[in-house]
Design an enzyme around this catalytic site. Structure first.
Site, short mmCIF file in Angstrom:
data_model
loop_
_atom_site.label_atom_id
_atom_site.label_comp_id
_atom_site.label_asym_id
_atom_site.label_seq_id
_atom_site.Cartn_x
_atom_site.Cartn_y
_atom_site.Cartn_z
N ARG A 88 -8.50 28.13 32.17
CA ARG A 88 -9.90 28.46 32.06
C ARG A 88 -10.89 27.47 32.51
O ARG A 88 -10.30 26.27 32.65
CB ARG A 88 -10.23 28.96 30.74
CG ARG A 88 -9.83 27.99 29.63
CD ARG A 88 -10.52 28.14 28.26
NE ARG A 88 -10.59 29.28 27.77
CZ ARG A 88 -9.94 29.60 26.58
NH1 ARG A 88 -8.83 28.93 26.08
NH2 ARG A 88 -10.03 30.95 26.00
N GLU A 189 -12.93 15.20 18.26
CA GLU A 189 -13.94 14.71 17.26
C GLU A 189 -13.68 13.21 16.63
O GLU A 189 -12.52 12.98 16.65
CB GLU A 189 -14.14 15.90 16.24
CG GLU A 189 -14.31 17.19 16.58
CD GLU A 189 -13.23 17.78 17.47
OE1 GLU A 189 -12.24 17.55 17.20
OE2 GLU A 189 -13.63 18.65 18.33
I1 8IG Z 1 -5.04 21.45 21.78
O1 8IG Z 1 -8.22 18.36 17.81
C1 8IG Z 1 -6.68 20.84 20.82
N1 8IG Z 1 -7.86 20.90 21.40
N2 8IG Z 1 -12.21 19.70 20.12
N3 8IG Z 1 -10.14 19.17 18.67
C2 8IG Z 1 -10.93 19.62 19.79
N4 8IG Z 1 -10.16 20.63 20.72
C3 8IG Z 1 -8.81 20.37 20.71
C4 8IG Z 1 -8.04 19.81 19.56
C5 8IG Z 1 -9.05 19.14 18.50
N5 8IG Z 1 -6.77 19.97 19.78
#
Ligand code: 8IG
Length: 268
Positions: A88, A189
């Protein structure tokens, strides 16, 4: 896609090109396969045809290796057709919200009435070990963006269909539910942001799905959202996040995800 082009018109063009390339009259159901999900969708049904997304109007090639970028048509019982989107466009690519939701709008314009949005994400509940699929009950859109323009007051009550969630639990009764928080990314994050997400009522953190769900509801699609918790969200486990961990959790979850997807394709 330029902000000056009409997204609905480009989606209709893309839908015409897509059904022609796939050799189908229309779509019935569309699935967007996120991180960790594409392997689970291998060998699920009779593949009619496949088309690189980059060859359809309004799509651009994906930037993350392993994020695919093809749409595959599957023949389902009852002459129904499912379209599996692998890869995507993410909001963090900076192409705008319209580019992010173009696949969803194309699926709707091609006749799909039901949409399954999957993703890989971080989990706030320690009970969700890496590799646990969780139904999305609701979302919090922290991107500050929207795919909608003008006075388009789309109702997002029950944006994630309670009826489709019930169908999913019929296939896998152990499925939990969570509230998905879409961050802009691409950085993961901070632990403080993860705590904030929890205080706000979120339990899953990721970088997709919410904007796509909004566009899907505008288009009248019924939406089922399923997150694969591939890692504990930052600060929850004491371990740093790694893309390798994400990939490994995806691999380990394949049999469970495959049973879930196979069951869904029978009932959707
Ligand atoms: I795979 O821990 C995946 N995608 N924002 N945080 C965010 N996106 C993610 C994470 C995550 N793990």
């Amino acid at each position: 896609m330029s902000e000056h082009t009409d997204p609905a018109a480009v989606a209709r063009e893309a839908a015409t090109a897509l059904t022609a390339r796939l050799g189908v009259g229309r779509l019935d159901v569309a699935l967007v396969l996120g991180s960790g999900w594409s392997q689970a969708a291998e060998g699920l049904g009779e593949v009619i045809a496949e088309c690189p997304l980059g060859e359809l109007p309004g799509f651009s090639a994906p930037v993350v290796a392993g994020h695919g970028g093809v749409v595959r048509a599957l023949r389902l019982p009852g002459e129904r057709v499912a379209a599996l989107f692998t890869g995507r466009t993410h909001f963090y690519e900076g192409k705008g919200a319209a580019a992010v939701v173009h696949g969803v709008r194309t699926a709707a314009a091609a006749g799909a009435t039901r949409l399954v949005l999957t993703n890989g994400c971080g989990g706030l509940d320690p009970a969700w070990r890496p590799g646990t699929p969780v139904l999305i009950a609701d979302h919090i859109n922290l991107t500050g963006a929207t795919p909608l323009h003008g006075p388009t007051f789309v109702d997002l009550t029950d944006a994630y269909s309670p009826a489709l969630r019930a169908l999913a639990r019929g296939i896998d009764p152990s499925l939990d539910e969570g509230v998905y928080v879409q961050f802009r990314g691409p950085q993961y994050e901070t632990p403080a942001e993860v705590r904030m997400a929890g205080i706000l009522g979120g339990s899953l953190v990721g970088m997709s799905t919410a904007l796509e769900c909004i566009a899907a509801r505008e288009a009248g699609l019924e939406v089922l959202g399923i997150s694969l918790v591939t890692n504990a969200a930052a600060g929850m486990s004491g371990e740093p996040l790694s893309h390798a961990e994400v990939l490994e959790a995806g691999r380990a979850a394949v049999p469970r995800l495959r049973r879930l997807l196979a069951g869904l394709l029978e009932v959707l």
